[in-house]
Design an enzyme around this catalytic site. Structure first.
Site, PDB file in Angstrom:
ATOM      1  N   HIS A  36      -1.489   1.394   7.397  1.00 32.88           N
ATOM      2  CA  HIS A  36      -1.923   1.292   6.009  1.00 32.88           C
ATOM      3  C   HIS A  36      -1.752   2.666   5.355  1.00 32.88           C
ATOM      4  O   HIS A  36      -1.726   3.684   6.054  1.00 32.88           O
ATOM      5  CB  HIS A  36      -3.401   0.864   6.020  1.00 32.88           C
ATOM      6  CG  HIS A  36      -3.983   0.611   4.671  1.00 32.88           C
ATOM      7  ND1 HIS A  36      -3.408  -0.244   3.754  1.00 32.88           N
ATOM      8  CD2 HIS A  36      -5.114   1.109   4.074  1.00 32.88           C
ATOM      9  CE1 HIS A  36      -4.167  -0.264   2.657  1.00 32.88           C
ATOM     10  NE2 HIS A  36      -5.187   0.555   2.825  1.00 32.88           N
ATOM     11  N   CYS A  68       0.836  -1.211   0.000  1.00 32.18           N
ATOM     12  CA  CYS A  68       0.000   0.000   0.000  1.00 32.18           C
ATOM     13  C   CYS A  68       0.874   1.265   0.000  1.00 32.18           C
ATOM     14  O   CYS A  68       0.487   2.288  -0.559  1.00 32.18           O
ATOM     15  CB  CYS A  68      -0.956   0.004   1.183  1.00 32.18           C
ATOM     16  SG  CYS A  68      -0.128  -0.126   2.782  1.00 32.18           S
TER      17      CYS A  68
END
Length: 369
Positions: free
Chosen positions: A311, A32
């Site tokens: 994330h 990510c």
């Protein structure tokens, strides 16, 4: 993503920009950090256009070895030439190349998006410089020998006074800082220039980008053990030092230093501080004192409470619409939603989505009101 893709197309309807593509990127376990930065760079239109142009000029070179530049150009071309307007693409070739190139990104640990951006831009510059040097060498070796009978045309060719090559990566992202030190005894100012691709700013609770930039350029006094050696006085003297932006870049990348090493804890901690970043930014702490105006077009957001897990997602402005990219998912968001990513005013908050890397594009002079 089929449903999400059609949902996005429905949301934009007749306003779907002509020729634009909105594609999510598949996550390979922990990529990510890479996906969020790639989306920000894809919607950095001048960079994208030059990369696509590079691809079209070099795609027929059968002997071209895979490198990060060719893999990135290939990925951006793949996205821009899709028949569908929305969907998902797997940046497999690019990620494989990245891991092959740099062992830092090989593990399945949580990676830092800013480190990746820095590595990528510097790597692209190295590749372009090598290609330019190889092309120059080819031209020189293919020159008729009689032309160089009287010695080389450029006696400084072996590195002295050689002009550094300015690539299209430099033209987009590079700015110049000047480090000014004033001796408090003789008042002599020593200035040293340095280039940058992004500005890393210290942050404080309930602050703004403007105040962080002011702190970045604030005057610091060098005294006691930190005295400055003044060439004119030929001795260590008290001095004042400050950083100024000498040449603002076309694309201003601001990295908020949200991960701080805490001595007592012996580890890094994430600072969830609320730092307001405006949609339009005036850069006033420049050497010329003329304001440079910038418009925000992308934000890489770190989601999570700590530095070693979490994330990354990105927010992107494209054709006056804001979009939310979370790996494979792409959604439209309201411009007002951008402010929910400023950070938290309290230390312990349930909101852990904080702006981490900001991308601003300089507005042309005639756009200024």
């Amino acid at each position: 993503m089929g449903a999400a893709g059609s949902k996005l197309e429905k949301a934009l309807g007749d306003q779907f920009p002509e020729g634009e593509r909105y594609f999510g990127l598949e996550n390979f376990g922990n990529t990510c950090y890479c996906n969020s930065v790639l989306q920000a760079l894809y919607f950095c239109v001048p960079f994208r256009e030059q990369l696509l142009d590079y691809y079209s000029r070099n795609k027929n070179g059968a002997d071209v070895e895979d490198n990060l530049l060719t893999c990135l150009a290939d990925l951006f071309t793949q996205i821009s030439s899709q028949k569908k307007k929305t969907g998902v693409i797997a940046p497999k070739r690019f990620v494989q190349r990245l891991k092959k190139q740099n062992e830092l990104f090989r593990s399945y640990m949580h990676q830092d998006a800013h480190e990746f951006l820095n590595f990528l831009l510097n790597e692209l510059v190295d590749i372009l410089e090598k290609e330019a040097q190889n092309a120059k060498d080819e031209v020189e070796t293919s020159s008729p020998p009689e032309k160089i009978v009287n010695g080389p045309k450029n006696p400084q060719a072996n590195g002295v006074n050689k002009e550094p090559l300015v690539t299209w990566v430099h033209k987009n992202f590079q700015g110049i800082l000047t480090n000014e030190t004033r001796c408090l005894r003789c008042e002599t100012v020593t200035a040293r220039d340095e280039t940058f691709f992004d500005l890393s700013l210290d942050i404080e609770q309930n602050s703004s980008i403007t105040s962080c930039l002011k702190n970045f350029s604030s005057t610091e006094t060098l005294n006691a053990e930190d005295k400055f050696f003044c060439d004119k006085c030929c001795s260590l003297q008290e001095a004042q030092k400050r950083m100024k932006i000498k040449k603002p870049p076309h694309i201003l990348v601001i990295h908020l230093k949200r991960f701080k090493y805490i001595e007592q804890l012996g580890r890094y901690k994430k600072l969830s501080y609320r730092v307001v970043f405006p949609l339009e930014l005036k850069l006033s702490n420049t050497v010329e004192d003329a304001d440079s105006e910038y418009s925000l077009f992308a934000v890489v957001v770190h989601v999570g409470s700590g530095p070693n897990h979490g994330h990354y997602i990105s927010l992107v402005k494209s054709h006056n619409h804001w979009l939310f990219f979370d790996d494979e998912n792409v959604e439209m968001i309201d411009e007002s939603a951008v402010q929910t990513f400023f950070g938290s005013a309290q230390e312990y908050s349930s909101n852990t989505d904080h702006g981490y890397i900001l991308f601003y594009e300089r507005l042309a002079s005639e756009n200024k009101s």
